[in-house]
Design an enzyme around this catalytic site. Structure first.
Site, PDB file in Angstrom:
ATOM      1  N   SER A 127      79.537   7.724 -18.071  1.00 54.61           N
ATOM      2  CA  SER A 127      78.204   7.962 -17.518  1.00 54.61           C
ATOM      3  C   SER A 127      77.802   6.842 -16.567  1.00 54.61           C
ATOM      4  O   SER A 127      78.173   5.685 -16.771  1.00 54.61           O
ATOM      5  CB  SER A 127      77.198   8.041 -18.667  1.00 54.61           C
ATOM      6  OG  SER A 127      75.883   7.930 -18.184  1.00 54.61           O
ATOM      7  N   TYR A 152      73.272   4.846 -26.784  1.00 55.10           N
ATOM      8  CA  TYR A 152      74.134   5.920 -26.235  1.00 55.10           C
ATOM      9  C   TYR A 152      74.927   5.373 -25.054  1.00 55.10           C
ATOM     10  O   TYR A 152      76.154   5.452 -25.020  1.00 55.10           O
ATOM     11  CB  TYR A 152      73.291   7.127 -25.800  1.00 55.10           C
ATOM     12  CG  TYR A 152      73.947   7.911 -24.682  1.00 55.10           C
ATOM     13  CD1 TYR A 152      73.541   7.745 -23.356  1.00 55.10           C
ATOM     14  CD2 TYR A 152      74.998   8.769 -24.951  1.00 55.10           C
ATOM     15  CE1 TYR A 152      74.169   8.424 -22.331  1.00 55.10           C
ATOM     16  CE2 TYR A 152      75.637   9.464 -23.924  1.00 55.10           C
ATOM     17  CZ  TYR A 152      75.213   9.272 -22.618  1.00 55.10           C
ATOM     18  OH  TYR A 152      75.851   9.943 -21.592  1.00 55.10           O
ATOM     19  N   LYS A 156      79.229   4.247 -24.284  1.00 51.89           N
ATOM     20  CA  LYS A 156      80.085   4.603 -23.144  1.00 51.89           C
ATOM     21  C   LYS A 156      80.726   3.338 -22.547  1.00 51.89           C
ATOM     22  O   LYS A 156      81.902   3.319 -22.204  1.00 51.89           O
ATOM     23  CB  LYS A 156      79.260   5.314 -22.058  1.00 51.89           C
ATOM     24  CG  LYS A 156      78.694   6.656 -22.470  1.00 51.89           C
ATOM     25  CD  LYS A 156      79.792   7.645 -22.805  1.00 51.89           C
ATOM     26  CE  LYS A 156      79.231   9.020 -23.161  1.00 51.89           C
ATOM     27  NZ  LYS A 156      80.294   9.958 -23.560  1.00 51.89           N
TER      28      LYS A 156
HETATM   29  C1  WQD Z   1      65.824  12.172 -15.076  1.00 54.34           C
HETATM   30  C2  WQD Z   1      64.474  11.793 -14.499  1.00 54.34           C
HETATM   31  C3  WQD Z   1      62.970  10.731 -16.043  1.00 54.34           C
HETATM   32  C4  WQD Z   1      62.372  14.186 -18.660  1.00 54.34           C
HETATM   33  C5  WQD Z   1      70.262  10.452 -18.816  1.00 54.34           C
HETATM   34  C6  WQD Z   1      71.380   9.581 -19.334  1.00 54.34           C
HETATM   35  C7  WQD Z   1      72.628   9.824 -18.530  1.00 54.34           C
HETATM   36  C8  WQD Z   1      73.022  11.273 -18.582  1.00 54.34           C
HETATM   37  C9  WQD Z   1      71.834  12.144 -18.162  1.00 54.34           C
HETATM   38  C10 WQD Z   1      73.247  12.209 -20.815  1.00 54.34           C
HETATM   39  C11 WQD Z   1      63.995  10.433 -14.980  1.00 54.34           C
HETATM   40  C12 WQD Z   1      62.419  12.077 -15.583  1.00 54.34           C
HETATM   41  C13 WQD Z   1      62.818  13.367 -17.631  1.00 54.34           C
HETATM   42  C14 WQD Z   1      60.999  14.524 -18.740  1.00 54.34           C
HETATM   43  C15 WQD Z   1      60.591  13.241 -16.748  1.00 54.34           C
HETATM   44  N1  WQD Z   1      73.671  11.533 -19.798  1.00 54.34           N
HETATM   45  N2  WQD Z   1      61.942  12.916 -16.697  1.00 54.34           N
HETATM   46  N3  WQD Z   1      60.160  14.036 -17.761  1.00 54.34           N
HETATM   47  O1  WQD Z   1      67.542   9.473 -17.789  1.00 54.34           O
HETATM   48  O2  WQD Z   1      68.522   9.880 -15.463  1.00 54.34           O
HETATM   49  O3  WQD Z   1      69.981  10.116 -17.477  1.00 54.34           O
HETATM   50  O4  WQD Z   1      70.652  11.797 -18.928  1.00 54.34           O
HETATM   51  O5  WQD Z   1      73.117  13.416 -20.851  1.00 54.34           O
HETATM   52  O6  WQD Z   1      73.677   9.017 -19.070  1.00 54.34           O
HETATM   53  O7  WQD Z   1      71.003   8.222 -19.148  1.00 54.34           O
HETATM   54  O8  WQD Z   1      68.211  11.796 -17.031  1.00 54.34           O
HETATM   55  O9  WQD Z   1      67.111  13.980 -17.132  1.00 54.34           O
HETATM   56  O10 WQD Z   1      66.467  12.208 -18.853  1.00 54.34           O
HETATM   57  O11 WQD Z   1      65.738  11.958 -16.496  1.00 54.34           O
HETATM   58  O12 WQD Z   1      59.810  12.804 -15.895  1.00 54.34           O
HETATM   59  O13 WQD Z   1      60.522  15.261 -19.663  1.00 54.34           O
HETATM   60  O14 WQD Z   1      63.501  12.731 -14.957  1.00 54.34           O
HETATM   61  O15 WQD Z   1      61.930   9.757 -16.088  1.00 54.34           O
HETATM   62  O16 WQD Z   1      63.348   9.801 -13.893  1.00 54.34           O
HETATM   63  P1  WQD Z   1      68.475  10.215 -16.913  1.00 54.34           P
HETATM   64  P2  WQD Z   1      66.865  12.549 -17.454  1.00 54.34           P
END
Ligand code: WQD
Length: 343
Positions: A127, A152, A156
């Site tokens: 990741s 998590y 990785k």
């Molecule tokens: C994306 C953006 C949130 C939810 C993570 C892991 C990565 C990968 C993908 C695991 C961010 C914003 C999110 C919500 C929001 N692996 N958001 N409201 O955090 O970039 O990556 O997931 O599956 O290893 O770190 O992905 O989709 O959680 O967030 O505003 O209800 O959406 O703040 O900016 P992230 P995400």
């Protein structure tokens, strides 16, 4: 006799999409999965899409004896793609020991079983979170890795360090670590997609569940970041593009084209989209209004993350083809099919 590949976690989101691409590239696939965060129904869905029913073994890879037995039955395997892991960032903060135990015991047992059976090719599901807060953008594979914010993410990073030591100790073992940016979307058939357990951590499933009425409203975690519209930027990549990269990585190892015993490749599109970009595109694609509210920042979120994809292009001959609109429309189709199914 087809080339056989074991896919651990092959009933999961990225795993199932990769199984389809492997089958369509004439590989024989054996899925090892404990179904802790997936369903066996995925096997019949893969069968429906490809006409091929992959062999499925329900196995807890944290259990060394069970893992060894499962590999013993498939010692003619040429390689392993290892997806099996817990992956919810928030849950990992609450239950770090469960994450370190599950993700690292499973990895160690798989590597040990491969060693016992002389199966010397390994693809790891990593990741972009291993980069922490990047000091340069776009992120290349030469960017230094940092201590990820979540347990998590740290599993990785530790896994990649284990692979580094193991490949150095072995004459014949080769591995490729694929560092995903933000996988979203679903297979065009609408038959498979993301199946988050409980309340989704990730943006896309939360958006589609809000639009489907499963959730009341999307909370947008902060709009005071140093970005064009104040919301964080991510490199969203279609899960089918991601799956295709895994097949090319397998072929690279089988043809012994790798230049070092362990290689790393970023898998992204190289494009960054903000949270508001994704929301606006969702509204345009679905011709609907999404109910959302701007709230406080979420701990651990970084302002911007997007990939340099030059190395994957050069060495795997791979680049992402699918645009954000297709990622979103396929996610929405899958969500609607899921809701119709549960009616
Ligand atoms: C994306 C953006 C949130 C939810 C993570 C892991 C990565 C990968 C993908 C695991 C961010 C914003 C999110 C919500 C929001 N692996 N958001 N409201 O955090 O970039 O990556 O997931 O599956 O290893 O770190 O992905 O989709 O959680 O967030 O505003 O209800 O959406 O703040 O900016 P992230 P995400």
């Amino acid at each position: 006799m087809k080339n056989k590949i074991i896919v651990t976690g092959g009933c999961g989101y990225i795993g199932s999409h990769t199984v389809i691409e492997l089958i369509e590239n004439d590989f024989e696939v054996v899925i090892f999965d404990d179904l802790s965060n997936s369903t066996e129904k995925t096997i019949s869905r893969i069968h429906k899409i490809t006409g091929v029913k992959p062999t499925f073994i329900k196995v807890d890879l944290k259990n060394q004896e069970a893992t060894s037995k499962a590999f013993e039955a498939h010692k003619d395997t040429l390689g392993v793609i290892h997806f099996a892991a817990h992956k919810a960032v928030g849950e990992s903060v609450e239950k770090p020991l469960m994450y370190y135990k599950n993700n690292l015991y499973s990895l160690l047992n798989v590597l040990e079983s491969q060693n016992e059976n002389n199966i010397n090719n390994f693809i790891f599901s990593s990741s972009a979170t291993v980069y922490g807060t990047p000091n340069t953008l776009p992120i290349t594979e030469k960017n230094e890795t940092q201590r990820p914010f979540s347990p998590y993410g740290n599993t990785k990073k530790i896994a990649e360090e284990i692979l580094d030591d193991f490949t150095k100790s072995s004459q014949d073992f080769s591995a490729i670590s694929l560092r995903y940016f933000n996988p979203i979307g679903a297979h065009e058939s609408g038959e498979i997609g993301e199946l988050p357990n409980g309340i989704p951590n990730n943006l896309m499933p939360y958006i589609t569940q809000t639009a489907a009425g499963v959730r009341d409203k999307l909370m947008v975690y902060g709009n005071d970041y140093p970005t064009k519209d104040g919301t964080p930027i991510r490199d969203y990549i279609h899960v089918v593009d991601l799956a295709k990269a895994h097949v090319l990585a397998v072929k690279r190892l089988l043809k012994k084209e790798q230049e070092t015993a362990l290689e790393y490749f970023n898998l992204g599109t190289g494009l960054g989209y903000s949270v508001l970009d994704v929301i606006k595109t969702f509204e345009k694609v679905t011709e609907s209004k999404l109910n959302y509210e701007i709230t406080d920042r979420r701990d651990g979120d970084v302002p911007q993350l997007y990939a340099s994809t030059d190395l994957a292009k050069e060495k795997l001959g791979w680049s992402a083809d699918r645009a954000l609109e297709e990622m979103i429309s396929s996610s929405w189709t899958w969500e609607q099919n899921l809701r119709n199914e549960t009616k």
